[in-house]
Design a protein around this motif. Structure first.
Motif, PDB file in Angstrom:
ATOM      1  N   ALA A 166      40.530  91.242  22.838  1.00 26.56           N
ATOM      2  CA  ALA A 166      40.513  89.927  22.222  1.00 26.56           C
ATOM      3  C   ALA A 166      41.909  89.238  22.227  1.00 26.56           C
ATOM      4  O   ALA A 166      42.110  88.114  22.434  1.00 26.56           O
ATOM      5  CB  ALA A 166      39.862  89.912  20.966  1.00 26.56           C
ATOM      6  N   ALA A 167      42.903  90.071  21.609  1.00 21.63           N
ATOM      7  CA  ALA A 167      44.186  89.598  21.368  1.00 21.63           C
ATOM      8  C   ALA A 167      44.996  89.137  22.823  1.00 21.63           C
ATOM      9  O   ALA A 167      45.700  88.092  22.598  1.00 21.63           O
ATOM     10  CB  ALA A 167      45.080  90.651  20.685  1.00 21.63           C
ATOM     11  N   ALA A 168      44.750  89.752  23.803  1.00 25.23           N
ATOM     12  CA  ALA A 168      45.341  89.210  25.089  1.00 25.23           C
ATOM     13  C   ALA A 168      44.384  88.306  25.726  1.00 25.23           C
ATOM     14  O   ALA A 168      44.718  87.389  26.482  1.00 25.23           O
ATOM     15  CB  ALA A 168      45.504  90.424  26.119  1.00 25.23           C
ATOM     16  N   ALA A 169      43.242  88.310  25.708  1.00 25.90           N
ATOM     17  CA  ALA A 169      42.278  87.455  26.455  1.00 25.90           C
ATOM     18  C   ALA A 169      41.618  86.278  25.692  1.00 25.90           C
ATOM     19  O   ALA A 169      41.214  85.421  26.383  1.00 25.90           O
ATOM     20  CB  ALA A 169      40.669  88.388  26.519  1.00 25.90           C
ATOM     21  N   SER A 170      41.635  86.120  24.352  1.00 21.86           N
ATOM     22  CA  SER A 170      41.305  85.010  23.679  1.00 21.86           C
ATOM     23  C   SER A 170      42.278  83.939  23.749  1.00 21.86           C
ATOM     24  O   SER A 170      43.290  83.981  23.250  1.00 21.86           O
ATOM     25  CB  SER A 170      40.708  85.269  22.230  1.00 21.86           C
ATOM     26  N   ALA A 171      41.995  82.655  24.197  1.00 25.83           N
ATOM     27  CA  ALA A 171      42.703  81.528  23.947  1.00 25.83           C
ATOM     28  C   ALA A 171      42.921  81.189  22.509  1.00 25.83           C
ATOM     29  O   ALA A 171      43.934  80.588  22.004  1.00 25.83           O
ATOM     30  CB  ALA A 171      42.053  80.227  24.670  1.00 25.83           C
ATOM     31  N   LEU A 172      41.790  81.388  21.641  1.00 25.31           N
ATOM     32  CA  LEU A 172      41.972  80.933  20.204  1.00 25.31           C
ATOM     33  C   LEU A 172      43.220  81.895  19.391  1.00 25.31           C
ATOM     34  O   LEU A 172      43.841  81.462  18.413  1.00 25.31           O
ATOM     35  CB  LEU A 172      40.801  81.119  19.329  1.00 25.31           C
ATOM     36  N   LEU A 173      43.414  83.165  19.954  1.00 22.43           N
ATOM     37  CA  LEU A 173      44.539  84.012  19.407  1.00 22.43           C
ATOM     38  C   LEU A 173      45.921  83.832  20.116  1.00 22.43           C
ATOM     39  O   LEU A 173      46.611  84.499  19.841  1.00 22.43           O
ATOM     40  CB  LEU A 173      44.041  85.402  19.475  1.00 22.43           C
ATOM     41  N   ALA A 174      46.044  82.862  20.887  1.00 25.62           N
ATOM     42  CA  ALA A 174      47.176  82.577  21.854  1.00 25.62           C
ATOM     43  C   ALA A 174      48.221  82.462  20.704  1.00 25.62           C
ATOM     44  O   ALA A 174      47.924  81.742  19.763  1.00 25.62           O
ATOM     45  CB  ALA A 174      47.020  81.830  22.985  1.00 25.62           C
ATOM     46  N   GLY A 175      49.511  82.742  20.899  1.00 24.72           N
ATOM     47  CA  GLY A 175      50.594  82.245  20.131  1.00 24.72           C
ATOM     48  C   GLY A 175      50.647  82.876  18.796  1.00 24.72           C
ATOM     49  O   GLY A 175      51.281  82.690  18.001  1.00 24.72           O
ATOM     50  N   GLY A 176      49.644  84.200  18.606  1.00 26.37           N
ATOM     51  CA  GLY A 176      49.925  85.074  17.479  1.00 26.37           C
ATOM     52  C   GLY A 176      49.021  84.616  16.333  1.00 26.37           C
ATOM     53  O   GLY A 176      48.911  84.847  15.186  1.00 26.37           O
ATOM     54  N   ARG A 177      48.087  83.401  16.654  1.00 23.58           N
ATOM     55  CA  ARG A 177      47.263  82.952  15.772  1.00 23.58           C
ATOM     56  C   ARG A 177      46.187  84.429  15.227  1.00 23.58           C
ATOM     57  O   ARG A 177      45.898  84.919  16.058  1.00 23.58           O
ATOM     58  CB  ARG A 177      46.315  81.785  16.063  1.00 23.58           C
ATOM     59  N   THR A 178      45.832  84.223  13.877  1.00 25.23           N
ATOM     60  CA  THR A 178      45.173  84.968  13.106  1.00 25.23           C
ATOM     61  C   THR A 178      43.823  84.609  12.525  1.00 25.23           C
ATOM     62  O   THR A 178      43.924  83.479  12.317  1.00 25.23           O
ATOM     63  CB  THR A 178      45.932  86.193  12.407  1.00 25.23           C
ATOM     64  N   CYS A 179      43.115  85.638  12.312  1.00 27.57           N
ATOM     65  CA  CYS A 179      41.588  85.287  11.609  1.00 27.57           C
ATOM     66  C   CYS A 179      41.883  84.983  10.027  1.00 27.57           C
ATOM     67  O   CYS A 179      42.340  86.044   9.668  1.00 27.57           O
ATOM     68  CB  CYS A 179      40.903  86.263  12.222  1.00 27.57           C
ATOM     69  N   ASP A 180      41.461  83.979   9.738  1.00 27.43           N
ATOM     70  CA  ASP A 180      41.643  83.614   8.112  1.00 27.43           C
ATOM     71  C   ASP A 180      40.260  84.056   7.494  1.00 27.43           C
ATOM     72  O   ASP A 180      40.433  84.535   6.321  1.00 27.43           O
ATOM     73  CB  ASP A 180      41.592  82.214   8.121  1.00 27.43           C
ATOM     74  N   VAL A 181      38.875  83.918   8.259  1.00 27.26           N
ATOM     75  CA  VAL A 181      37.901  84.598   7.578  1.00 27.26           C
ATOM     76  C   VAL A 181      37.087  85.361   8.605  1.00 27.26           C
ATOM     77  O   VAL A 181      37.227  85.089   9.961  1.00 27.26           O
ATOM     78  CB  VAL A 181      37.014  83.179   7.371  1.00 27.26           C
ATOM     79  N   VAL A 182      36.717  86.449   8.217  1.00 26.73           N
ATOM     80  CA  VAL A 182      35.932  87.573   9.276  1.00 26.73           C
ATOM     81  C   VAL A 182      34.444  87.651   8.498  1.00 26.73           C
ATOM     82  O   VAL A 182      34.318  87.903   7.372  1.00 26.73           O
ATOM     83  CB  VAL A 182      36.650  88.637   9.386  1.00 26.73           C
ATOM     84  N   LEU A 183      33.570  87.873   9.705  1.00 25.08           N
ATOM     85  CA  LEU A 183      32.101  88.062   9.321  1.00 25.08           C
ATOM     86  C   LEU A 183      31.716  89.239  10.252  1.00 25.08           C
ATOM     87  O   LEU A 183      31.919  89.060  11.618  1.00 25.08           O
ATOM     88  CB  LEU A 183      31.320  87.176   9.416  1.00 25.08           C
ATOM     89  N   VAL A 184      31.366  90.295   9.606  1.00 27.84           N
ATOM     90  CA  VAL A 184      30.637  91.520  10.530  1.00 27.84           C
ATOM     91  C   VAL A 184      29.144  91.397  10.468  1.00 27.84           C
ATOM     92  O   VAL A 184      28.684  91.772   9.244  1.00 27.84           O
ATOM     93  CB  VAL A 184      31.198  92.815  10.097  1.00 27.84           C
ATOM     94  N   ASP A 185      28.472  90.932  11.541  1.00 26.60           N
ATOM     95  CA  ASP A 185      27.082  90.689  11.376  1.00 26.60           C
ATOM     96  C   ASP A 185      26.582  91.184  13.011  1.00 26.60           C
ATOM     97  O   ASP A 185      25.440  90.368  13.299  1.00 26.60           O
ATOM     98  CB  ASP A 185      26.515  89.417  11.040  1.00 26.60           C
ATOM     99  N   GLY A 186      27.196  92.254  13.456  1.00 24.26           N
ATOM    100  CA  GLY A 186      26.656  92.430  14.796  1.00 24.26           C
ATOM    101  C   GLY A 186      25.613  93.609  14.827  1.00 24.26           C
ATOM    102  O   GLY A 186      24.557  93.662  14.256  1.00 24.26           O
ATOM    103  N   GLY A 187      26.032  95.005  15.349  1.00 29.26           N
ATOM    104  CA  GLY A 187      24.941  95.960  15.246  1.00 29.26           C
ATOM    105  C   GLY A 187      24.886  96.690  14.086  1.00 29.26           C
ATOM    106  O   GLY A 187      25.801  96.427  13.057  1.00 29.26           O
ATOM    107  N   ASN A 188      23.766  96.992  13.695  1.00 29.69           N
ATOM    108  CA  ASN A 188      23.607  97.689  12.181  1.00 29.69           C
ATOM    109  C   ASN A 188      23.885  99.014  12.325  1.00 29.69           C
ATOM    110  O   ASN A 188      24.090  99.605  11.105  1.00 29.69           O
ATOM    111  CB  ASN A 188      21.787  97.606  11.882  1.00 29.69           C
ATOM    112  N   ASP A 189      24.150 100.031  13.484  1.00 31.82           N
ATOM    113  CA  ASP A 189      24.413 101.250  13.286  1.00 31.82           C
ATOM    114  C   ASP A 189      26.009 101.293  12.988  1.00 31.82           C
ATOM    115  O   ASP A 189      26.704 100.546  12.908  1.00 31.82           O
ATOM    116  CB  ASP A 189      24.340 101.811  14.669  1.00 31.82           C
ATOM    117  N   PHE A 190      26.265 102.332  12.443  1.00 31.68           N
ATOM    118  CA  PHE A 190      27.524 102.621  11.749  1.00 31.68           C
ATOM    119  C   PHE A 190      28.602 102.469  12.810  1.00 31.68           C
ATOM    120  O   PHE A 190      29.871 102.062  12.248  1.00 31.68           O
ATOM    121  CB  PHE A 190      27.603 104.280  11.113  1.00 31.68           C
ATOM    122  N   GLY A 191      28.664 103.331  14.057  1.00 32.53           N
ATOM    123  CA  GLY A 191      29.492 103.070  14.909  1.00 32.53           C
ATOM    124  C   GLY A 191      30.100 101.583  15.173  1.00 32.53           C
ATOM    125  O   GLY A 191      31.256 101.424  15.250  1.00 32.53           O
ATOM    126  N   THR A 192      29.168 100.792  15.366  1.00 30.77           N
ATOM    127  CA  THR A 192      29.086  99.678  15.871  1.00 30.77           C
ATOM    128  C   THR A 192      29.847  98.570  14.675  1.00 30.77           C
ATOM    129  O   THR A 192      30.979  97.811  14.630  1.00 30.77           O
ATOM    130  CB  THR A 192      28.090  98.745  16.123  1.00 30.77           C
TER     131      THR A 192
END
Length: 271
Positions: A166-192
């Motif tokens: 993501a850091a290299a591929a995402s346009a929104l993270l270009a220029g060192g921009r970082t996430c201010d709010v994060v939600l984890v709501d993907g896979g339910n298994d521990f690994g994911t």
């Protein structure tokens, strides 16, 4: 898209529910707390009816979500995401408004209900989704039309792999921009869930707000689901601090980012 027109006729009643839930958090005496909790419980019962009857006019409490549901419902599966979780919706909106130029990052776009909360609060959105829910593309199109002055980047595929690039591929993270709010709501298994929590910490601003949906804070031992175990591990290691959990989601702030875990798919080892 005219949100006021598309929103459910039950929006006014749902707004009272949102106020009741806020009152539960803010009450300071037994009488007011009891009244607020009674109202919130009635609202929760009505929401259960709404979830069981998708064509019901009962509202989520947010006009933008009801408008999105109106368009996406024909394409939606039983995975309805966070539309019915008003506490989580409110928490995401408050956290996004607290940042000056917020960037909201999540795993688990689904139909876009959580992303809608962030967009409505003025955030740009970077979302990762496995892409198996047919309504994801529809939801993304609706949100881009609804919020043309916001940026929504939806990246499909395995979130653990996507976050690595993501850091290299995402346009929104270009220029060192970082996430201010994060939600984890993907896979339910521990690994994911564990991989998502850790890799998102590398993209997050220091002290960024972090949420994990659909956890069970009351579970014990082997009965706990993967997300709950992942959250508890992150908290114990100091990856997450100032943590607290409600009925079905946990929240906190990122501490020291995890820069050591090396992942192989959904399994990882500590380097």
């Amino acid at each position: 898209l005219d949100l006021a027109t598309e929103a459910s006729n039950g929006a006014r009643r749902a707004a009272a529910c949102v106020e009741a839930e806020a009152a539960v958090d803010a009450c300071d005496d037994a009488v007011s707390c009891a009244l607020a909790e009674e109202t919130a419980e009635r609202c929760a019962e009505r929401q259960m009816v709404a979830d069981a009857n998708p064509d019901s006019e009962l509202s989520s409490g947010y006009a933008d979500l009801d408008a999105l549901r109106t368009v996406a419902a024909p394409f939606e599966t039983r995975l309805r995401g966070s539309r019915g979780n008003r506490r989580l919706q409110g928490a995401i909106r408050r956290a996004a408004r607290a940042a000056e130029t917020p960037l909201y990052c999540e795993t688990g776009f689904n139909v876009g209900y959580s992303a809608a909360a962030a967009l409505a609060a003025g955030a740009d959105v970077l979302s990762f989704d496995i892409g198996i829910v047919g309504a994801a593309a529809v939801g993304a199109d609706v949100l881009r039309q609804t919020y043309p002055d916001r940026r929504l980047e939806l990246r499909l595929g395995d979130s653990c792999e996507g976050l690595e690039m993501a850091a290299a591929a995402s346009a929104l993270l270009a220029g060192g921009r970082t996430c201010d709010v994060v939600l984890v709501d993907g896979g339910n298994d521990f690994g994911t869930a564990d991989c998502d929590l850790r890799r998102l910490s590398r993209l997050a601003a220091p002290g960024a707000a972090v949420f994990v949906a659909n956890v069970d804070p009351e579970c014990v031992g082997l009965a706990c689901d993967g997300r709950t175990v992942a959250w508890r591990g992150a908290e114990a290691e100091g990856l997450v601090r100032d943590a607290s959990c409600g009925r079905d989601f946990c929240e906190g702030r990122y501490g020291v980012p995890d820069l050591e875990s090396v992942f192989f798919g959904r399994e990882y080892r500590v380097a």
